[in-house]
Design an enzyme around this catalytic site. Sequence first.
Site, PDB file in Angstrom:
ATOM      1  N   PHE A   1       1.937  -2.362   8.678  1.00 24.36           N
ATOM      2  CA  PHE A   1       2.188  -2.578  10.105  1.00 24.36           C
ATOM      3  C   PHE A   1       1.910  -4.057  10.375  1.00 24.36           C
ATOM      4  O   PHE A   1       0.946  -4.603   9.841  1.00 24.36           O
ATOM      5  CB  PHE A   1       1.254  -1.714  10.967  1.00 24.36           C
ATOM      6  CG  PHE A   1       1.549  -0.244  10.887  1.00 24.36           C
ATOM      7  CD1 PHE A   1       2.328   0.376  11.852  1.00 24.36           C
ATOM      8  CD2 PHE A   1       1.054   0.523   9.851  1.00 24.36           C
ATOM      9  CE1 PHE A   1       2.620   1.732  11.776  1.00 24.36           C
ATOM     10  CE2 PHE A   1       1.343   1.888   9.761  1.00 24.36           C
ATOM     11  CZ  PHE A   1       2.125   2.490  10.731  1.00 24.36           C
TER      12      PHE A   1
ATOM     13  N   HIS B   1      -1.339  -0.169  16.125  1.00 24.45           N
ATOM     14  CA  HIS B   1      -0.198   0.065  15.223  1.00 24.45           C
ATOM     15  C   HIS B   1       1.138  -0.070  15.955  1.00 24.45           C
ATOM     16  O   HIS B   1       2.139   0.496  15.502  1.00 24.45           O
ATOM     17  CB  HIS B   1      -0.261   1.463  14.603  1.00 24.45           C
ATOM     18  CG  HIS B   1      -1.321   1.628  13.558  1.00 24.45           C
ATOM     19  ND1 HIS B   1      -2.657   1.649  13.840  1.00 24.45           N
ATOM     20  CD2 HIS B   1      -1.242   1.789  12.206  1.00 24.45           C
ATOM     21  CE1 HIS B   1      -3.348   1.821  12.722  1.00 24.45           C
ATOM     22  NE2 HIS B   1      -2.509   1.903  11.719  1.00 24.45           N
TER      23      HIS B   1
ATOM     24  N   ILE C   1      -1.808  -8.130  10.466  1.00 28.93           N
ATOM     25  CA  ILE C   1      -1.675  -9.547  10.148  1.00 28.93           C
ATOM     26  C   ILE C   1      -3.019 -10.281  10.171  1.00 28.93           C
ATOM     27  O   ILE C   1      -3.221 -11.258   9.440  1.00 28.93           O
ATOM     28  CB  ILE C   1      -0.677 -10.213  11.139  1.00 28.93           C
ATOM     29  CG1 ILE C   1      -0.374 -11.641  10.718  1.00 28.93           C
ATOM     30  CG2 ILE C   1      -1.185 -10.170  12.575  1.00 28.93           C
ATOM     31  CD1 ILE C   1       0.350 -11.715   9.403  1.00 28.93           C
TER      32      ILE C   1
ATOM     33  N   GLU D   1       0.835  -1.195   0.000  1.00 32.55           N
ATOM     34  CA  GLU D   1       0.000   0.000   0.000  1.00 32.55           C
ATOM     35  C   GLU D   1       0.876   1.253   0.000  1.00 32.55           C
ATOM     36  O   GLU D   1       1.631   1.484   0.936  1.00 32.55           O
ATOM     37  CB  GLU D   1      -0.932  -0.027   1.213  1.00 32.55           C
ATOM     38  CG  GLU D   1      -1.972  -1.148   1.080  1.00 32.55           C
ATOM     39  CD  GLU D   1      -2.595  -1.582   2.394  1.00 32.55           C
ATOM     40  OE1 GLU D   1      -2.370  -0.909   3.414  1.00 32.55           O
ATOM     41  OE2 GLU D   1      -3.293  -2.611   2.398  1.00 32.55           O
TER      42      GLU D   1
ATOM     43  N   SER E   1      -6.095  -4.076   0.517  1.00 32.73           N
ATOM     44  CA  SER E   1      -6.601  -5.438   0.328  1.00 32.73           C
ATOM     45  C   SER E   1      -5.503  -6.390   0.767  1.00 32.73           C
ATOM     46  O   SER E   1      -4.894  -7.071  -0.041  1.00 32.73           O
ATOM     47  CB  SER E   1      -6.925  -5.695  -1.153  1.00 32.73           C
ATOM     48  OG  SER E   1      -7.799  -4.737  -1.687  1.00 32.73           O
ATOM     49  N   GLU E   2      -5.247  -6.419   2.073  1.00 36.17           N
ATOM     50  CA  GLU E   2      -4.103  -7.192   2.554  1.00 36.17           C
ATOM     51  C   GLU E   2      -4.204  -8.665   2.185  1.00 36.17           C
ATOM     52  O   GLU E   2      -3.213  -9.294   1.802  1.00 36.17           O
ATOM     53  CB  GLU E   2      -3.948  -7.043   4.071  1.00 36.17           C
ATOM     54  CG  GLU E   2      -3.450  -5.682   4.516  1.00 36.17           C
ATOM     55  CD  GLU E   2      -4.540  -4.620   4.590  1.00 36.17           C
ATOM     56  OE1 GLU E   2      -5.730  -4.998   4.493  1.00 36.17           O
ATOM     57  OE2 GLU E   2      -4.223  -3.426   4.746  1.00 36.17           O
TER      58      GLU E   2
HETATM   59  C1  LIG Z   1      -6.143  -2.800   7.556  1.00 33.62           C
HETATM   60  C2  LIG Z   1      -5.384  -1.557   7.316  1.00 33.62           C
HETATM   61  N1  LIG Z   1      -4.670  -1.412   6.192  1.00 33.62           N
HETATM   62  C3  LIG Z   1      -3.950  -0.308   5.967  1.00 33.62           C
HETATM   63  C4  LIG Z   1      -3.936   0.707   6.881  1.00 33.62           C
HETATM   64  C5  LIG Z   1      -3.086   1.955   6.655  1.00 33.62           C
HETATM   65  N2  LIG Z   1      -3.973   3.072   6.312  1.00 33.62           N
HETATM   66  C6  LIG Z   1      -4.448   3.900   7.238  1.00 33.62           C
HETATM   67  S1  LIG Z   1      -5.537   5.004   6.609  1.00 33.62           S
HETATM   68  C7  LIG Z   1      -5.332   4.379   5.054  1.00 33.62           C
HETATM   69  C8  LIG Z   1      -6.084   4.975   3.915  1.00 33.62           C
HETATM   70  C9  LIG Z   1      -7.556   4.895   4.095  1.00 33.62           C
HETATM   71  O1  LIG Z   1      -8.182   5.444   3.004  1.00 33.62           O
HETATM   72  P1  LIG Z   1      -9.728   5.696   2.999  1.00 33.62           P
HETATM   73  O2  LIG Z   1     -10.436   4.455   3.394  1.00 33.62           O
HETATM   74  O3  LIG Z   1     -10.084   6.248   1.677  1.00 33.62           O
HETATM   75  O4  LIG Z   1      -9.980   6.760   4.157  1.00 33.62           O
HETATM   76  P2  LIG Z   1      -9.460   8.246   4.227  1.00 33.62           P
HETATM   77  O5  LIG Z   1      -8.118   8.222   4.870  1.00 33.62           O
HETATM   78  O6  LIG Z   1      -9.409   8.781   2.862  1.00 33.62           O
HETATM   79  O7  LIG Z   1     -10.472   8.928   5.072  1.00 33.62           O
HETATM   80  C10 LIG Z   1      -4.444   3.319   5.057  1.00 33.62           C
HETATM   81  C11 LIG Z   1      -4.057   2.557   3.869  1.00 33.62           C
HETATM   82  C12 LIG Z   1      -4.681   0.533   8.053  1.00 33.62           C
HETATM   83  N3  LIG Z   1      -4.695   1.430   9.004  1.00 33.62           N
HETATM   84  N4  LIG Z   1      -5.411  -0.595   8.237  1.00 33.62           N
END
Ligand SMILES: Cc1ncc(C[n+]2csc(CCOP(=O)(O)OP(=O)(O)O)c2C)c(N)n1
Lengths: 322, 322, 343, 343
Positions: free
Chosen positions: C98, C144, C102, C30, C74-75
């Site tokens: 992170f 985290h 998992i 990601e 999409s882990e």
């Molecule tokens: C399961 C998971 N995968 C990845 C992340 C890292 N992460 C935190 S916010 C984010 C983006 C989220 O995007 P969106 O759903 O569009 O929400 P927005 O931040 O735009 O409000 C990511 C990839 C996470 N916290 N949890």
Amino acid sequence: MKKIDKKRASWILKTMSDIRNFENETHRIFTSGEIPGFVHLYAGEEAIATGVCAHLTDADYITSTHRGHGHCIAKGCDLNGMMAEIYGKETGLCKGKGGSMHIADIDKGMLGANGMVGGGFPIAVGAGLRNKYLKTKDVVVCFFGDGAANEGGFHEGVNLASIWKLPVVFVNENNNFAEATPQWYSSGSKTIAQRAEAYDIPGERLDGKDLVAVYEAAGKAIDRARKGEGPTLLECMTYRDYGHFEGDEQKYKATAGKEKELAARDCIKEFGTYLLSEGLLSEKEIAEIANTSQKEIAAAIKFAEASPIPRPEALYEDVYAN
Amino acid sequence: MKKIDKKRASWILKTMSDIRNFENETHRIFTSGEIPGFVHLYAGEEAIATGVCAHLTDADYITSTHRGHGHCIAKGCDLNGMMAEIYGKETGLCKGKGGSMHIADIDKGMLGANGMVGGGFPIAVGAGLRNKYLKTKDVVVCFFGDGAANEGGFHEGVNLASIWKLPVVFVNENNNFAEATPQWYSSGSKTIAQRAEAYDIPGERLDGKDLVAVYEAAGKAIDRARKGEGPTLLECMTYRDYGHFEGDEQKYKATAGKEKELAARDCIKEFGTYLLSEGLLSEKEIAEIANTSQKEIAAAIKFAEASPIPRPEALYEDVYAN
Amino acid sequence: MTRNITFMKAINEALEQAMEKDERVILLGEDIAGGAEVAHLEKKNEDAWGGVFGVTKGLMPKFGRERVIDTPISEMGYMGAAVGAAATGLRPVPELMFNDFIGFCLDTILAQGSKMRYMFGGKAKIPMTIRTCHGAGASAAAQHSGSYYGLLGAIPAVKVVVPATPYDAKGLLLAAIEDDNIVVFSEDKTLYGLKGEVPEEYYKVEIGKAKVKKEGTDLTIVTIGKMLYVALEVAEQLANENISVEVIDLITVAPWDQATIIASVKKTGRLVIIDEANPHNNTATDIASVIGNQAFDYLDGPIKCVCAPHTPVPFATNLEQLYLPNAERVLETAAELIDDLKN
Amino acid sequence: MTRNITFMKAINEALEQAMEKDERVILLGEDIAGGAEVAHLEKKNEDAWGGVFGVTKGLMPKFGRERVIDTPISEMGYMGAAVGAAATGLRPVPELMFNDFIGFCLDTILAQGSKMRYMFGGKAKIPMTIRTCHGAGASAAAQHSGSYYGLLGAIPAVKVVVPATPYDAKGLLLAAIEDDNIVVFSEDKTLYGLKGEVPEEYYKVEIGKAKVKKEGTDLTIVTIGKMLYVALEVAEQLANENISVEVIDLITVAPWDQATIIASVKKTGRLVIIDEANPHNNTATDIASVIGNQAFDYLDGPIKCVCAPHTPVPFATNLEQLYLPNAERVLETAAELIDDLKN
Ligand SMILES: Cc1ncc(C[n+]2csc(CCOP(=O)(O)OP(=O)(O)O)c2C)c(N)n1
Ligand SMILES: Cc1ncc(C[n+]2csc(CCOP(=O)(O)OP(=O)(O)O)c2C)c(N)n1
Ligand SMILES: [Mg+2]
Ligand SMILES: [Mg+2]
């Protein structure tokens, strides 16, 4: 669905202003180094949380995201407790043990900001199942981002809500980006709303910067849910004023064109214009609300700063119930 | 797409017969107690694996399911090795360490039956990514059940294949049930094909008992994939002759009506009729194929029975590579 | 040539050299590039992020989006895709942003990737390296900040490495990518800024081999990841009391190096293990159990584990600092073993 | 009144009595009833399956589909829904058909359910009981035969119980459902047919308390689940050699009962732990580590763990039997401790 009368209009404007001020101040304080950790600001997206939560009572539930301050405020969480939580203070809503990404207040029906993208889907389904099982008329709103719509939990959660006709409204906040990844790259489908087709439920894309549009679409969906007719998927187009989190350089944001126009819109100003044109609030009333809001946020900061840090023993508490 | 000529027709009929005979015999032997564990039979669904794999070479990959014997045979896996595997013998395709739920032969492009429902989605995406990255023209077929379509991995997998335009064809085998749960209960959507809308890819529901229908739809989808135009979702309506697994009482199956009619259909007989009417094979040729197939399955059983059980040290082998 | 570079840069350099050396190496994750299909970035061939901490920065501009692949959130999908790509001949290096995530993709490791070779009778190999980060200390709160290398290390056929220095980070990552098994490469997010001597050229650090970072005769301290620095601090303090500590950096959490620890314990007779993971069923207890069995006759006292408490990671800075094993706690624990040595 | 009923029936009865007692108890899982919306079954109010092994058979006809809820194959969805329902006041009992499917829903336990109370400053409670099954011996192969109670037991705030007898199964399950925490109730699938004395009425077996199943003075054997029967066999054989074995059924894997084991080891000075899980970072090694520390001065020899090998579970029957810890292996291991006692 209740119309936006004067009282409602005031609440909405006050709530939107609270969110904006809370976030602008958090941005300022974070930059000064006093708040640690990851902070994701909701500024720019106020119309969504507010327009949706305007229809909810404390008995209704919401699940939120990592970008949860706005949902918290719109759901009626205490501003002092929220600010203290972000500071990691004992007086925080979660005793300083949760922080920005985990603010919650179950008594207010706020089931928690969530550090896991997509973490809210199944929890919302569970709360909806509970509401249905207990034969309440209460609903659940599951807020989620455009990025979250690509998690498997989206699919499982919406499908479960659909087959069990649960009172859950899925409110997508499509702010064009998940971190630095645009929605048009990460989603096979052009819209998120069209994914409703996969579950035979209503789906609609709407202008998430327009409070009234959100208010009305959410009102309909929530009514439908209360009547036991099942879930709805709403995709609210919006944009965040700040970066993904504090510290983000935002290189991916557009420098011109449609996206830039969207970025330039201010949902609070637009709602103010609407209020004036409808004669719901006067210029003076609007200014007063803005004023009160600023004062309350300033008070919240004072409260947080003056609050003590957690006792050391708190480390070991609240693990097991009983 | 190649037409079904005489040679192809023979291969198809032979393959369908091999599957049917393999499964009927496995059923018989399981009932006698000689095969241990969970066994899920593919009888009744032969038209799907065969109609799809007729378009594939050893360089193309497939991912399979817990109901994997049919896919294995259609992909060209050795019948002796398969039967020995189900018996848990050293000569099995997996040295007896996998069993019915994990038969695999990577050299044949068969990436494994899978004990995890939905386990194949991401693996198929990975194989598709590899094909695209290496600029091959090879495709991947991901077989999955109607029940699997409710796993989060379906959503993530199809979405990834869509945004990356991967050469993956998702072939749903909708046999009306996941264990004892009907598809019309577990899916919010009436069809699985309509879920293609969520990824802006083609989706089609078709008669999975009709070899020719499967052959043609799969041919188109596979051609599309080879040309780099991305994934397709095919929903093949079918029915399994036996229970979910050996030992299932099958109380949930319909006692009359449309479902019962579907259950009564025999895709091999129907294909035989087609072959005769098209003049592709004669009655005699058809009978010969049936005969050969029976003999080969009988030989596979002999081979399996005569094979030794694994050496004790095999317990510790094949954990780490190198 | 050797330079003084950060832990983060060492990892970045390893990825770069691995990709230069072997075309089959691709990265997935990601925002490991960021900004895919954002016109003004694509034009400049620029990555918007390079990972949430910037570890993969610059790799997309160099190797292109075919090899540095931004994924949707999409882990399960992309981690499983890495398994599929590895099973079919590539050498993917997926990043789990992170290690706390998992729970979204464990199946692809636990039930698929790690078992394929065995279930398929030895026909498959899954050469993939999962980069991820762990650890408290960054105020990243409960979801985290966890340390799950021990959880992953329990899975047969999965190797797990946890580097503590820039030198080891580079060499271990190169070794991991060359390994034909699933290797989890777990980075402590609070070490990214740490500097150290790192050779410019391609080199490998052996997986499965612990390193004696400081020799000693009275007490052995085994550490995982940044706990090394806690142990070195303890060693220094105890040196003032004329107690000689041997410090062993475990480096590989699974399969961990019995021989090096046993040799040390034979010499010192006393063992403390520091592991930032929650205290049960972790690597420290595993070591204590195995060494307690293998070296029983050489032990002058019980083997002691110093771990995080059995709680989630708290947000408040003061609580988070208490959560982490520190020199004070290790000294208290060590005191129980070495009381007789003090005079 | 006490009857001789199967392990499976004991569990079924516990579910029935828990549901009778408390309306907030609902069951969720794949085909735990079976045949939802199949007309001829609905008409007769019949369940097609009652779970893959029949454990929940008859509960849907009695309590209806509102309380015995068939789910689609969506482990993350319904397990997370159980967390959500528990957080909002119900007492759900989701079934994870095989514990091997944990990789699909771990996040809902690891990052959500287990952390909510802590992250929310004590405001939430998550009273839910996850029923699942583990264990080799049924020729179910690598993806349906694992033992992951130890992996789950490592998670703070999660309790894990593993019953070995019909009596404990019923009483423990009732205690679990009354518990205000996440309790994983892990059933050995090869024990379902085992019969034993079980009271008809509602009763609880204390979570967190191990049971001394046989007193002895020379050697303590701690067991998890069906390993109890291996230990009893060993005890019988050693009795012939005049060696007196104390057998302790751990029952609760997390948090496990230190006091009972320490008391026993103080008496016997020798400890063997049998755990069917893979050998690293498991409950056995955790016990060995803690007891090795707490009872060091009472030990006459090293603590020994007898576990499954560090491999997936093989399909072939002969290999699967070798995979399982058995009396022979335990006797060999015990021999290393008790050589001096033999005469
Ligand atoms: C399961 C998971 N995968 C990845 C992340 C890292 N992460 C935190 S916010 C984010 C983006 C989220 O995007 P969106 O759903 O569009 O929400 P927005 O931040 O735009 O409000 C990511 C990839 C996470 N916290 N949890
Ligand atoms: C992840 C996972 N969940 C549940 C199961 C148990 N299970 C095995 S087969 C099956 C039904 C699958 O139904 P479907 O996908 O329609 O395939 P079919 O059996 O009809 O071919 C279930 C629930 C499993 N093996 N893996
Ligand atoms: Mg977004
Ligand atoms: Mg099916």
